[in-house]
Design an enzyme around this catalytic site. Sequence first.
Site, PDB file in Angstrom:
ATOM      1  N   SER A 194      60.325 -30.598 152.539  1.00 20.59           N
ATOM      2  CA  SER A 194      60.253 -30.312 151.112  1.00 20.59           C
ATOM      3  C   SER A 194      61.633 -29.864 150.639  1.00 20.59           C
ATOM      4  CB  SER A 194      59.210 -29.213 150.918  1.00 20.59           C
ATOM      5  OG  SER A 194      59.195 -28.769 149.603  1.00 20.59           O
ATOM      6  N   LYS A 222      60.151 -34.902 150.289  1.00 21.32           N
ATOM      7  CA  LYS A 222      59.430 -34.485 149.069  1.00 21.32           C
ATOM      8  C   LYS A 222      60.404 -33.736 148.188  1.00 21.32           C
ATOM      9  CE  LYS A 222      56.214 -30.620 148.438  1.00 21.32           C
ATOM     10  NZ  LYS A 222      54.902 -30.086 148.837  1.00 21.32           N
ATOM     11  N   LYS A 238      61.013 -31.438 144.890  1.00 26.01           N
ATOM     12  CA  LYS A 238      60.403 -30.582 143.887  1.00 26.01           C
ATOM     13  C   LYS A 238      60.931 -31.029 142.520  1.00 26.01           C
ATOM     14  CE  LYS A 238      58.114 -27.622 146.410  1.00 26.01           C
ATOM     15  NZ  LYS A 238      56.667 -27.408 146.200  1.00 26.01           N
ATOM     16  N   ASP A 247      56.793 -33.224 143.886  1.00 29.84           N
ATOM     17  CA  ASP A 247      55.845 -32.121 143.731  1.00 29.84           C
ATOM     18  C   ASP A 247      56.228 -31.312 142.502  1.00 29.84           C
ATOM     19  OD1 ASP A 247      54.081 -30.029 143.964  1.00 29.84           O
ATOM     20  OD2 ASP A 247      54.861 -29.283 145.876  1.00 29.84           O
ATOM     21  N   GLU A 257      52.573 -34.925 143.231  1.00 25.87           N
ATOM     22  CA  GLU A 257      51.706 -33.805 143.613  1.00 25.87           C
ATOM     23  C   GLU A 257      51.585 -32.803 142.474  1.00 25.87           C
ATOM     24  OE1 GLU A 257      53.146 -31.963 147.172  1.00 25.87           O
ATOM     25  OE2 GLU A 257      51.578 -30.426 147.195  1.00 25.87           O
ATOM     26  N   ASP A 287      47.071 -30.326 145.015  1.00 28.80           N
ATOM     27  CA  ASP A 287      47.334 -29.211 145.938  1.00 28.80           C
ATOM     28  C   ASP A 287      46.615 -27.981 145.364  1.00 28.80           C
ATOM     29  OD1 ASP A 287      48.411 -27.053 147.349  1.00 28.80           O
ATOM     30  OD2 ASP A 287      50.485 -27.428 146.820  1.00 28.80           O
ATOM     31  N   LYS A 338      46.037 -27.258 152.554  1.00 24.51           N
ATOM     32  CA  LYS A 338      46.654 -26.023 153.045  1.00 24.51           C
ATOM     33  C   LYS A 338      45.516 -25.087 153.414  1.00 24.51           C
ATOM     34  CE  LYS A 338      50.764 -26.085 150.089  1.00 24.51           C
ATOM     35  NZ  LYS A 338      51.288 -25.580 148.794  1.00 24.51           N
ATOM     36  N   GLY A 386      52.529 -26.936 153.382  1.00 21.11           N
ATOM     37  CA  GLY A 386      53.152 -25.800 154.056  1.00 21.11           C
ATOM     38  C   GLY A 386      53.398 -24.684 153.068  1.00 21.11           C
TER      39      GLY A 386
END
Length: 368
Positions: A135, A161, A163, A189, A214, A239, A263, A291
């Site tokens: 991430s 991934k 952000k 995400d 996400e 998520d 998660k 995570g």
Amino acid sequence: MRLKGVELRRIRIPLVAPLRTSFGTQSLRDILLLRVVTTDAEGWGECVALQEPTYSSEYVDGAADVLRRYLVPALARLDHLDAVAVAPALEPFRGHRMAKGALEMGVLDAELRAAGRSFARELGAARDRVPCGVSVGIMDSVPELLDTVGGYLADGYVRIKLKIQHGWDIEPVRAVRERFGDDVLLQVDANTAYTRADARHLARLDPFDLLLIEQPLPEEDILGHADLAKAVATPICLDESIVSAQAAADAIALGACSIVNIKPGRVGGYLEARRVHDVCVAHGVPVWCGGMLETGIGRAANVALAALPGFTLPGDTSASDRYYAADVTDPFLLDGGHLAVPTAPGIGVEPLPERLEEVTASTEWLPA
Ligand code: NPG
């Protein structure tokens, strides 16, 4: 098995580099670890709540408080304690899934250590190693982002991934695609940064062939995600919204997501996480393991979960050195883009006593 007591241990570990998301920047993890002492064995739990209630409503002082006042006393009353008994015993207390999940993890670890069985075996792992993604936080500039992504690809991470948030979405994605090519597995995400009004904007990500977007919209906005899924071609992954197997079943039925991030802390523990996995598999929905910047303790259990057959996408199960210069367990090391699934009883790893002392801010013993 009966509970003898639980030690709450607060540790503080700096991150190797700050991780910036749409909800804030993490530079130091203030983590609550649980040592669950039973008549049969001891087990470790890791609570994934952050210091502040910014990812979800939970926060680490709140988790410690609810454990102390309600959750640990409820388990202390049980004559026959095992991991399956934890959720029903804690059911009268609303919410607090991260705190409940940490306690159930500690009980499950103790139970499995006493029985000589691993988390992987107990949960139904189908592999002995799992592919790892990484991430990548929001950065100050695109060149800085490209350097960081290049470094992770050189390390062997098999999926990136990014952000995203308003002002840091289309251009960074375009730059990463242009520099590293179409073969890189790439996803984004938003951590709830957008609104229903952003559908046309988010559709501008479609040309970049992302694996998924996400959690673009707020946690409660399931219908908004269902509408968005019709307006964009990129698959929607949830998520924050998926707080239980029931929530997963509902979101899938409503067309709000076609991929789910699992998660364990967010859904109240590894047993519910497995039920989320099972619901998704039954609907043909791929899952991957998220995570929360776990230490080696939580990471060990996550890697076992990520080895279940429905985890067909690489997870945020990065190596220890992605986050910590020195972990509290032997570090998880990347090998050809994979982490090995622990095979020893319970979570399969032990905290290193001296390292644990170094990072400990406080301990508190809660007798049963
Ligand atoms: O690899 O452990 C990890 C972290 C992966 O980006 C990651 N987690 O929202 O999924 C998330 C995000 C995050 C959670 C970031 C908590 C910061 C705090």
